[in-house]
Scaffold this motif. Structure first.
Motif, PDB file in Angstrom:
ATOM      1  N   GLY A 119       0.830  -1.208   0.000  1.00 48.44           N
ATOM      2  CA  GLY A 119       0.000   0.000   0.000  1.00 48.44           C
ATOM      3  C   GLY A 119       0.857   1.246   0.000  1.00 48.44           C
ATOM      4  N   MET A 120       0.211   2.388   0.068  1.00 49.11           N
ATOM      5  CA  MET A 120       0.927   3.662  -0.005  1.00 49.11           C
ATOM      6  C   MET A 120       1.584   3.983   1.337  1.00 49.11           C
ATOM      7  SD  MET A 120      -0.394   7.272  -1.590  1.00 49.11           S
ATOM      8  CE  MET A 120      -1.058   6.513  -3.037  1.00 49.11           C
ATOM      9  N   THR A 121       2.844   4.388   1.284  1.00 45.67           N
ATOM     10  CA  THR A 121       3.579   4.743   2.505  1.00 45.67           C
ATOM     11  C   THR A 121       3.675   6.262   2.625  1.00 45.67           C
ATOM     12  OG1 THR A 121       5.743   4.885   1.435  1.00 45.67           O
ATOM     13  CG2 THR A 121       5.028   2.687   2.159  1.00 45.67           C
ATOM     14  N   ASP A 122       4.149   6.726   3.768  1.00 50.40           N
ATOM     15  CA  ASP A 122       4.331   8.167   3.965  1.00 50.40           C
ATOM     16  C   ASP A 122       5.312   8.735   2.946  1.00 50.40           C
ATOM     17  OD1 ASP A 122       2.554   8.190   6.046  1.00 50.40           O
ATOM     18  OD2 ASP A 122       4.090   8.056   7.612  1.00 50.40           O
ATOM     19  N   PHE A 123       6.335   7.950   2.567  1.00 52.64           N
ATOM     20  CA  PHE A 123       7.300   8.417   1.573  1.00 52.64           C
ATOM     21  C   PHE A 123       6.634   8.578   0.205  1.00 52.64           C
ATOM     22  CE2 PHE A 123      10.034   6.401   4.767  1.00 52.64           C
ATOM     23  CZ  PHE A 123      10.933   7.427   5.000  1.00 52.64           C
ATOM     24  N   ASP A 124       5.762   7.632  -0.144  1.00 50.39           N
ATOM     25  CA  ASP A 124       5.024   7.754  -1.410  1.00 50.39           C
ATOM     26  C   ASP A 124       4.154   9.015  -1.382  1.00 50.39           C
ATOM     27  OD1 ASP A 124       6.031   5.233  -2.286  1.00 50.39           O
ATOM     28  OD2 ASP A 124       4.446   4.217  -1.169  1.00 50.39           O
ATOM     29  N   ARG A 125       3.511   9.250  -0.253  1.00 50.51           N
ATOM     30  CA  ARG A 125       2.663  10.451  -0.117  1.00 50.51           C
ATOM     31  C   ARG A 125       3.492  11.717  -0.256  1.00 50.51           C
ATOM     32  NH1 ARG A 125       0.625   6.868   3.900  1.00 50.51           N
ATOM     33  NH2 ARG A 125      -1.392   6.034   3.215  1.00 50.51           N
ATOM     34  N   GLN A 126       4.721  11.716   0.300  1.00 51.06           N
ATOM     35  CA  GLN A 126       5.596  12.881   0.168  1.00 51.06           C
ATOM     36  C   GLN A 126       5.937  13.134  -1.292  1.00 51.06           C
ATOM     37  OE1 GLN A 126       6.870  15.230   2.571  1.00 51.06           O
ATOM     38  NE2 GLN A 126       7.189  16.178   0.567  1.00 51.06           N
ATOM     39  N   MET A 127       6.191  12.065  -2.039  1.00 51.02           N
ATOM     40  CA  MET A 127       6.475  12.229  -3.471  1.00 51.02           C
ATOM     41  C   MET A 127       5.265  12.823  -4.187  1.00 51.02           C
ATOM     42  SD  MET A 127       9.586  11.442  -3.629  1.00 51.02           S
ATOM     43  CE  MET A 127       9.653  11.915  -5.335  1.00 51.02           C
ATOM     44  N   LEU A 128       4.060  12.410  -3.807  1.00 53.07           N
ATOM     45  CA  LEU A 128       2.858  12.959  -4.430  1.00 53.07           C
ATOM     46  C   LEU A 128       2.670  14.435  -4.076  1.00 53.07           C
ATOM     47  CD1 LEU A 128       0.265  10.054  -4.128  1.00 53.07           C
ATOM     48  CD2 LEU A 128       1.661  10.717  -6.083  1.00 53.07           C
ATOM     49  N   ILE A 129       3.045  14.811  -2.859  1.00 52.52           N
ATOM     50  CA  ILE A 129       2.971  16.228  -2.478  1.00 52.52           C
ATOM     51  C   ILE A 129       3.916  17.038  -3.371  1.00 52.52           C
ATOM     52  CG2 ILE A 129       3.572  17.897  -0.663  1.00 52.52           C
ATOM     53  CD1 ILE A 129       2.541  15.735   1.357  1.00 52.52           C
ATOM     54  N   TRP A 130       5.173  16.565  -3.504  1.00 52.94           N
ATOM     55  CA  TRP A 130       6.142  17.280  -4.341  1.00 52.94           C
ATOM     56  C   TRP A 130       5.676  17.358  -5.791  1.00 52.94           C
ATOM     57  CZ3 TRP A 130      10.925  14.331  -2.085  1.00 52.94           C
ATOM     58  CH2 TRP A 130      11.320  14.956  -0.894  1.00 52.94           C
ATOM     59  N   SER A 131       5.188  16.235  -6.325  1.00 56.67           N
ATOM     60  CA  SER A 131       4.773  16.250  -7.728  1.00 56.67           C
ATOM     61  C   SER A 131       3.524  17.105  -7.907  1.00 56.67           C
ATOM     62  CB  SER A 131       4.545  14.830  -8.255  1.00 56.67           C
ATOM     63  OG  SER A 131       3.425  14.230  -7.653  1.00 56.67           O
ATOM     64  N   GLY A 132       2.637  17.101  -6.915  1.00 55.24           N
ATOM     65  CA  GLY A 132       1.442  17.940  -6.981  1.00 55.24           C
ATOM     66  C   GLY A 132       1.776  19.416  -6.959  1.00 55.24           C
ATOM     67  N   GLU A 133       2.748  19.789  -6.120  1.00 54.46           N
ATOM     68  CA  GLU A 133       3.165  21.195  -6.047  1.00 54.46           C
ATOM     69  C   GLU A 133       3.727  21.671  -7.376  1.00 54.46           C
ATOM     70  OE1 GLU A 133       5.867  21.126  -2.739  1.00 54.46           O
ATOM     71  OE2 GLU A 133       4.264  21.359  -1.253  1.00 54.46           O
ATOM     72  N   ARG A 134       4.381  20.775  -8.094  1.00 51.85           N
ATOM     73  CA  ARG A 134       4.957  21.126  -9.399  1.00 51.85           C
ATOM     74  C   ARG A 134       4.016  20.840 -10.561  1.00 51.85           C
ATOM     75  NH1 ARG A 134      10.566  19.620 -11.427  1.00 51.85           N
ATOM     76  NH2 ARG A 134       9.549  20.673 -13.143  1.00 51.85           N
ATOM     77  N   GLU A 135       2.833  20.291 -10.246  1.00 50.75           N
ATOM     78  CA  GLU A 135       1.880  19.884 -11.285  1.00 50.75           C
ATOM     79  C   GLU A 135       2.567  18.981 -12.315  1.00 50.75           C
ATOM     80  OE1 GLU A 135      -0.071  23.354 -12.842  1.00 50.75           O
ATOM     81  OE2 GLU A 135      -0.832  23.922 -10.871  1.00 50.75           O
ATOM     82  N   LEU A 136       3.303  18.024 -11.788  1.00 49.63           N
ATOM     83  CA  LEU A 136       4.111  17.118 -12.595  1.00 49.63           C
ATOM     84  C   LEU A 136       3.301  15.857 -12.898  1.00 49.63           C
ATOM     85  CD1 LEU A 136       7.156  17.184 -13.440  1.00 49.63           C
ATOM     86  CD2 LEU A 136       7.627  15.928 -11.331  1.00 49.63           C
ATOM     87  N   PRO A 137       3.153  15.470 -14.164  1.00 48.65           N
ATOM     88  CA  PRO A 137       2.465  14.215 -14.464  1.00 48.65           C
ATOM     89  C   PRO A 137       3.140  13.067 -13.702  1.00 48.65           C
ATOM     90  CG  PRO A 137       2.863  15.436 -16.485  1.00 48.65           C
ATOM     91  CD  PRO A 137       3.604  16.157 -15.391  1.00 48.65           C
ATOM     92  N   THR A 138       2.333  12.295 -12.990  1.00 46.05           N
ATOM     93  CA  THR A 138       2.871  11.245 -12.126  1.00 46.05           C
ATOM     94  C   THR A 138       2.091   9.954 -12.316  1.00 46.05           C
ATOM     95  OG1 THR A 138       3.563  12.899 -10.505  1.00 46.05           O
ATOM     96  CG2 THR A 138       3.393  10.635  -9.717  1.00 46.05           C
ATOM     97  N   ARG A 139       2.828   8.855 -12.402  1.00 49.18           N
ATOM     98  CA  ARG A 139       2.246   7.532 -12.575  1.00 49.18           C
ATOM     99  C   ARG A 139       2.687   6.659 -11.404  1.00 49.18           C
ATOM    100  NH1 ARG A 139      -1.396   6.006 -16.348  1.00 49.18           N
ATOM    101  NH2 ARG A 139      -1.050   3.943 -17.206  1.00 49.18           N
ATOM    102  N   LEU A 140       1.744   6.032 -10.730  1.00 48.61           N
ATOM    103  CA  LEU A 140       2.049   5.090  -9.658  1.00 48.61           C
ATOM    104  C   LEU A 140       2.046   3.682 -10.238  1.00 48.61           C
ATOM    105  CD1 LEU A 140      -0.283   6.502  -6.859  1.00 48.61           C
ATOM    106  CD2 LEU A 140       2.154   6.908  -7.149  1.00 48.61           C
ATOM    107  N   LEU A 141       3.167   2.991 -10.102  1.00 50.22           N
ATOM    108  CA  LEU A 141       3.251   1.597 -10.538  1.00 50.22           C
ATOM    109  C   LEU A 141       3.128   0.711  -9.311  1.00 50.22           C
ATOM    110  CD1 LEU A 141       6.178   1.274 -13.118  1.00 50.22           C
ATOM    111  CD2 LEU A 141       3.769   1.767 -13.531  1.00 50.22           C
ATOM    112  N   LEU A 142       2.081  -0.097  -9.268  1.00 51.54           N
ATOM    113  CA  LEU A 142       1.884  -1.030  -8.151  1.00 51.54           C
ATOM    114  C   LEU A 142       2.555  -2.345  -8.539  1.00 51.54           C
ATOM    115  CD1 LEU A 142      -1.849  -0.241  -7.363  1.00 51.54           C
ATOM    116  CD2 LEU A 142       0.209   0.839  -6.486  1.00 51.54           C
ATOM    117  N   THR A 143       3.833  -2.461  -8.166  1.00 50.63           N
ATOM    118  CA  THR A 143       4.659  -3.584  -8.602  1.00 50.63           C
ATOM    119  C   THR A 143       4.319  -4.861  -7.845  1.00 50.63           C
ATOM    120  OG1 THR A 143       6.383  -3.021  -7.022  1.00 50.63           O
ATOM    121  CG2 THR A 143       6.576  -2.062  -9.218  1.00 50.63           C
ATOM    122  N   LYS A 144       4.861  -5.952  -8.360  1.00 50.68           N
ATOM    123  CA  LYS A 144       4.709  -7.280  -7.758  1.00 50.68           C
ATOM    124  C   LYS A 144       3.236  -7.673  -7.668  1.00 50.68           C
ATOM    125  CE  LYS A 144       8.956  -6.341  -5.216  1.00 50.68           C
ATOM    126  NZ  LYS A 144       9.726  -6.404  -3.987  1.00 50.68           N
TER     127      LYS A 144
END
Length: 194
Positions: A119-144
């Motif tokens: 599932g999503m971790t605090d570190f993943d959420r931090q990356m989403l905050i950074w990418s959201g602030e930059r309005e950066l296209p972001t793709r989450l890959l749910l591996t394995k």
């Protein structure tokens, strides 16, 4: 047949001053140390050995840049959140990641690699905050995702999509069984060529 036959290692950076010139277009791969980030990068590029994989989490300790054609690049960012890495190293990685994601103007897309079983971790959420602030296209890959039952995979995807709504898109992925590889590759190529 490699999908990125021209991809080649360019350089590794320990400090922002070592990054390649900030021009062209770049898609970066980031994720928890044991999420299968290097395997995902290799599967998407159709190369077995572009990014070094290891059974020991936390092996990617620098930002590794890979040159493509047309001034495009892929970047493999250090894995984050691995408990056995010293706290000082974790601080350095966090600083390096934040400087890279917040300041790099050639960065046009972010692939956040997460283990579908965790599932999503605090570190993943931090990356989403950074990418959201930059309005950066972001793709989450749910591996394995091959390690989950069909219903578990569907439920996990739905939960992650709900949490990431408006900031990132998400998909199931497996470097082993190739689930979602073509879809992820299409996203990376589309983002680089947008």
């Amino acid at each position: 047949m490699p999908q990125f036959p021209e991809a080649q290692f360019l350089l590794s950076a320990w400090q922002p001053g070592q990054f390649p010139p900030d021009d062209g277009r770049e898609v970066a791969f980031v994720g928890r140390s044991n999420a299968g980030k290097s395997s995902a990068l290799n599967a998407i590029t159709g190369r077995k050995d572009l990014a070094r994989t290891s059974k020991t989490p936390g092996r990617t300790q620098l930002i590794n840049f890979f040159a493509l054609n047309n001034g495009h690049r892929l970047a493999d960012l250090p894995g984050y959140g691995y408990a056995k890495v010293p706290a000082e190293m974790q601080r350095h990685w966090r600083e390096l990641l934040s400087r890279y994601v917040e300041k790099r103007t050639s960065l046009v897309g972010l692939v956040v690699v997460m283990d579908s079983r965790r599932g999503m971790t605090d570190f993943d959420r931090q990356m989403l905050i950074w990418s959201g602030e930059r309005e950066l296209p972001t793709r989450l890959l749910l591996t394995k995702s091959d390690k989950l039952s069909r219903s578990e995979a569907a439920r996990t995807l739905k939960e992650v999509q709900a949490e990431a709504e408006g900031v990132a898109t998400a998909q199931l992925f497996s470097a082993v069984t190739k689930i979602g590889v073509d879809q992820a590759r299409g996203w990376v190529l589309g983002t680089l060529n947008a």
